[in-house]
Design a protein around this motif. Sequence first.
Motif, PDB file in Angstrom:
ATOM      1  N   GLU A 280       7.836 115.818  20.132  1.00 40.63           N
ATOM      2  CA  GLU A 280       8.831 116.295  19.188  1.00 40.63           C
ATOM      3  C   GLU A 280       9.592 115.090  18.642  1.00 40.63           C
ATOM      4  O   GLU A 280       9.711 114.071  19.324  1.00 40.63           O
ATOM      5  N   PRO A 281      10.103 115.154  17.414  1.00 42.93           N
ATOM      6  CA  PRO A 281      10.856 114.013  16.870  1.00 42.93           C
ATOM      7  C   PRO A 281      12.026 113.629  17.778  1.00 42.93           C
ATOM      8  O   PRO A 281      12.867 114.456  18.116  1.00 42.93           O
ATOM      9  N   GLY A 282      12.058 112.368  18.190  1.00 44.79           N
ATOM     10  CA  GLY A 282      13.121 111.874  19.049  1.00 44.79           C
ATOM     11  C   GLY A 282      12.873 112.042  20.535  1.00 44.79           C
ATOM     12  O   GLY A 282      13.673 111.576  21.346  1.00 44.79           O
ATOM     13  N   GLU A 283      11.779 112.670  20.935  1.00 44.34           N
ATOM     14  CA  GLU A 283      11.497 112.893  22.360  1.00 44.34           C
ATOM     15  C   GLU A 283      11.124 111.580  23.044  1.00 44.34           C
ATOM     16  O   GLU A 283      10.414 110.745  22.493  1.00 44.34           O
ATOM     17  N   LYS A 284      11.575 111.427  24.300  1.00 45.95           N
ATOM     18  CA  LYS A 284      11.274 110.243  25.101  1.00 45.95           C
ATOM     19  C   LYS A 284      10.536 110.664  26.360  1.00 45.95           C
ATOM     20  O   LYS A 284      10.907 111.660  26.989  1.00 45.95           O
ATOM     21  N   ARG A 285       9.518 109.894  26.738  1.00 45.58           N
ATOM     22  CA  ARG A 285       8.772 110.204  27.957  1.00 45.58           C
ATOM     23  C   ARG A 285       8.226 108.943  28.604  1.00 45.58           C
ATOM     24  O   ARG A 285       8.044 107.917  27.940  1.00 45.58           O
ATOM     25  N   LEU A 286       8.003 109.041  29.896  1.00 45.93           N
ATOM     26  CA  LEU A 286       7.336 107.992  30.659  1.00 45.93           C
ATOM     27  C   LEU A 286       5.913 108.433  30.941  1.00 45.93           C
ATOM     28  O   LEU A 286       5.671 109.584  31.325  1.00 45.93           O
ATOM     29  N   VAL A 287       4.981 107.514  30.758  1.00 50.56           N
ATOM     30  CA  VAL A 287       3.568 107.779  31.041  1.00 50.56           C
ATOM     31  C   VAL A 287       3.091 106.720  32.028  1.00 50.56           C
ATOM     32  O   VAL A 287       3.312 105.518  31.812  1.00 50.56           O
ATOM     33  N   ALA A 288       2.470 107.150  33.116  1.00 54.96           N
ATOM     34  CA  ALA A 288       2.043 106.210  34.159  1.00 54.96           C
ATOM     35  C   ALA A 288       0.882 106.812  34.937  1.00 54.96           C
ATOM     36  O   ALA A 288       0.435 107.936  34.656  1.00 54.96           O
ATOM     37  N   ARG A 289       0.395 106.068  35.929  1.00 50.07           N
ATOM     38  CA  ARG A 289      -0.665 106.552  36.793  1.00 50.07           C
ATOM     39  C   ARG A 289      -0.327 106.244  38.243  1.00 50.07           C
ATOM     40  O   ARG A 289       0.394 105.284  38.548  1.00 50.07           O
ATOM     41  N   VAL A 290      -0.854 107.078  39.132  1.00 51.98           N
ATOM     42  CA  VAL A 290      -0.751 106.875  40.575  1.00 51.98           C
ATOM     43  C   VAL A 290      -2.177 106.817  41.106  1.00 51.98           C
ATOM     44  O   VAL A 290      -2.939 107.781  40.958  1.00 51.98           O
ATOM     45  N   ASP A 291      -2.559 105.708  41.716  1.00 49.91           N
ATOM     46  CA  ASP A 291      -3.944 105.507  42.136  1.00 49.91           C
ATOM     47  C   ASP A 291      -4.182 106.038  43.543  1.00 49.91           C
ATOM     48  O   ASP A 291      -4.554 105.290  44.459  1.00 49.91           O
TER      49      ASP A 291
END
Length: 343
Positions: A280-291
Amino acid sequence: ATANAAREALLKAAGVEVPDTSCVVLCLAIYLVALVPLNWLFFSAIGRIEWAWIAAPLIAIAGTWAVVKQAQLDIGFVRAQTEVAMLELQPEYNRGHLARYTALYTSLSSMYDLEYDTMTAVAAPFPASENPDLRSVSRMVCDYQRYDRSKLAGVFVPSNTTNMVHSEQMFAIDAPIRLGKSSRGTDQVENRSQLQLRSVAVVRRPTLEEEQQGRTELLGTWIGELQPGQSSSVAYMPIPLEKGEVPFAKERKEEERALGTQRLDLEPTFRLALDITHFEPGEKRLVARVDEVLPGQEITPAASQVRGATMVVAHLEYAPHPAPKPDVNTKQDIPTTKAFDDD
């Protein structure tokens, strides 16, 4: 879309690459040449022909190892379990939605039971194709049971076959992965969970005002590794991308080379999580991985080889709410009718 991305990643990780006929013939020819003429010529040259009999079994062992390596049978000869999962977290919550996609391989026919540590978990067989042809799919009858724990019993996997299971459950973390403020008043991401995060990136979509000004690309910063209890400052910089490129794909490859280990390929899930059309416009998120394979699922019989990785999508801040507006009209502005009054 989530299931399709996980299926794509899982098929790459759990598939068996069968060598073609030319590869088999070439390997056999090299083995025979090494076993007979080269073996005899070498020991004849040093005057120890009787040693060729001792070298023969060693050459056979080396040839077997080379054939296995060439065939890329990297999932084992007995049982193997490969899991690709996606954990989605909401702002300021210490529980998230965990979707697991588990591939079960066996060289001998086996009946599997999958048990979960909560009664709210659900599970079902998962097709290996996005649009399976029902005429070619083998029927599988299994039982889903729910008492104090959930269980999927009787998942049959034939010999030398990989079957998949899709399960979903709520997963608890120690504390939220959240967006805070540094001493300078700038954004910083805080990993208060027990998860060891790698390939960490924080991104946001431009606001409506920024998009009206012509900014259409994602903004964000690459962090890399974020251990439990650590925090890192965030700067929202434009992410330059070539056509079809996934944000921070180069950084993830460099991170894998630095670790010196080959990880499960989660690029299909990164492509989905970093697709600007899903923001969505203005949305913030973290993207990561767990091995690693997250706890909460127990599979019987246990596999000798277990591999897994989890994609983490932590929503840090929702899109701004639109400004409130007054109603266009009121109840008095709506004309009433006799039928309406009778009701």
